[in-house]
Design an enzyme around this catalytic site. Structure first.
Site, PDB file in Angstrom:
ATOM      1  NE  ARG A 369      -3.861   0.274   2.082  1.00 63.10           N
ATOM      2  CZ  ARG A 369      -3.780   1.348   2.830  1.00 63.10           C
ATOM      3  NH1 ARG A 369      -2.886   1.418   3.832  1.00 63.10           N
ATOM      4  NH2 ARG A 369      -4.556   2.392   2.607  1.00 63.10           N
ATOM      5  CE1 TYR A 373      -3.574   2.607  -0.743  1.00 63.48           C
ATOM      6  CE2 TYR A 373      -4.087   1.723  -2.904  1.00 63.48           C
ATOM      7  CZ  TYR A 373      -4.175   1.642  -1.534  1.00 63.48           C
ATOM      8  OH  TYR A 373      -4.840   0.592  -0.944  1.00 63.48           O
ATOM      9  CB  CYS A 400      15.707  -6.009  -6.023  1.00 62.81           C
ATOM     10  SG  CYS A 400      17.075  -5.324  -6.960  1.00 62.81           S
TER      11      CYS A 400
END
Length: 472
Positions: A369, A373, A400
């Site tokens: 999350r 956003y 990575c």
């Protein structure tokens, strides 16, 4: 503040976002962020459901999603009771659906059922979990903007209580499947009411320029409702709206309810049909950090009841049966993710500010999350107390990717280092649901804690699980 060409993070004296205060006590828990049984034990380690996180880490490993069963059940009950009471005199009560997309497994499906909630699903997989958990299909709903014929057929064959029709094309698709099965499909029509929720554009779902629902503008939703009524294989039970996620005020629901009930009244006038239901969706916010101030369910329910009553009175119609769909608000605060700390790096920012990077043994594979956003989270040293001064810290993962960030900014004890346990609260919703196997990292387990004991709800994936899928 003087602007910096590289952004505010590089401005003189940067000390984190404006809402993030330096704590007086770095060990103190900000109560709204945590499940209700979480506290620090005598040794300073977090305790949840009567079990120390040190014991949880020893038994189940890290990272792990840790669910406070008592907390989740209590939140489910609070939502059901709040809306039932608020709407008792208006329409005989309200229906509260648990939005399974937030997080769903068979145990959670059973818990919410036992606490009086119905179950909302949006894919065949979620439907399968609900059915496996023994949920009465009549107390389930199936959403989705692109449901397959197979998903629709399975839902109708099982006797699901309602399908939420998301487009004009889907009206005929659902009707055709119902005709083939020889059943009448109970449907709600999802309407995009043109309300711009105050949230991230990816999770605002009621403005016209997005994939969900039939627009109210231009009479398109009214024509879709007429199309449903024209198909004898369909029973139009009512209208549905969902304005977004992580919403803290009632104002957006007020505008949405007025517009939805205006269409409800229009259908009644033009077609002589009294629709028995209206669903106002979910999207109720929770506290991830101190900047978030969610309202309690009772306050939200009473506010929405006043809105619905006033809108129905203005339209001269009886109040239909109202339903809502909280998911995050039930499961989100009940869970934290437990990590083990690894490397630390101190970075000097332009202008003299500094930040510590603290790497943990999970990351964007168990919580995307923040990367998706820009979601904000909090974090704390979980395995002990600390007398060290707080240091501005960014909690990052092992993947990575430079965007592999779990917590953007937090003041943490300055001596947190390798081997310490770190807990990130508020991870019950959309973390395990959105989890991936990026970099071939197996997904963590979901561990429930209650009454002094723990048990695994969803087991940890293994490298053998990863390799079993590779048939090449």
């Amino acid at each position: 503040m003087r602007a910096h060409e590289a952004g505010s993070l590089h401005a003189d004296g940067y000390g984190g976002p404006g809402w993030l205060a330096v704590p007086d006590d770095v060990d103190e828990l900000v109560r709204p962020l945590w499940a209700r049984t979480v506290h620090r034990g005598e040794d300073g380690a977090l305790v949840v459901g009567g079990v120390s996180v040190s014991a949880l880490a020893a038994e189940h490993g890290t990272p792990a999603y840790v669910v406070d069963e008592e907390d989740l059940r209590a939140r489910a009950r609070e939502w059901v009771q709040a809306f039932d009471e608020a709407f008792a005199d208006l329409c005989g009560g309200a229906d509260v659906y648990y939005a399974g997309k937030a997080f769903l497994c068979t145990a959670v499906a059973r818990w919410v059922r036992e606490e009086g909630m119905l179950l909302e699903t949006c894919t065949g997989g979620e439907l399968a979990v609900g059915l496996r958990a023994g949920t009465d299909p009549a107390r389930m709903a199936l959403h989705g903007n692109n449901k397959s014929d197979a998903e629709v057929e399975r839902a109708l064959a099982a006797g699901v209580g309602r399908l939420v029709v998301d487009s004009r094309q889907e009206v005929d698709r659902v009707a055709d499947v119902a005709r083939r099965l020889g059943v009448r499909a109970p449907v709600l029509l999802r309407v995009t009411v043109g309300v711009e929720a105050h949230t991230h554009s990816y999770i605002a779902t009621a403005h016209e320029d997005q994939k969900f629902g039939v627009p109210l503008a231009g009479g398109e939703a009214a024509r879709a409702a007429a199309a449903v009524l024209a198909r004898p294989e369909l029973e139009l039970r009512g209208l549905h709206s969902h304005i977004g996620s992580q919403i803290f005020d009632v104002e957006g629901f007020e505008v949405a309810a007025r517009r939805l009930l205006r269409l409800h009244a229009q259908v009644q006038r033009e077609h002589g049909v009294v629709l028995p239901e209206v669903d106002l969706g979910g999207g109720f916010g929770i506290a991830y950090t101190t900047q978030h101030t969610p309202r309690p369910p009772r306050e939200l329910a009473q506010g929405i009841a006043r809105v619905v009553a006033a809108a129905c009175e203005a339209e001269g119609i009886a109040v239909p049966r109202v339903s809502v769909e909280p998911g995050r608000a039930v499961v989100g605060p009940s869970t934290f993710t437990l990590y083990t700390a690894g490397t630390t790096k101190d970075v000097v920012l332009d202008g003299g500010g500094a930040r510590r990077y603290l790497a943990v043994d999970g990351g964007m594979s168990d919580n995307v999350r923040t990367a998706l956003y820009g979601a904000d989270y909090s974090a704390t040293l979980a395995s002990r107390r600390s007398a060290a001064a707080p240091v501005l810290t960014r909690v990052v993962g092992k993947h990575c990717e430079s965007g592999d960030i779990v917590v953007l900014d937090e003041f943490m004890a300055g001596d947190v280092g390798a081997g310490d346990l770190v807990a990130v609260p508020g991870t019950g919703a959309y973390c395990r649901s959105l989890a991936s196997q990026y970099n071939h990292v197996p997904r963590p387990p979901v561990v429930a804690v209650c009454g002094g004991s723990s048990r695994v709800l969803v087991r940890r994936e293994t490298e053998e699980d990863l390799l079993a899928l590779d048939v090449g």
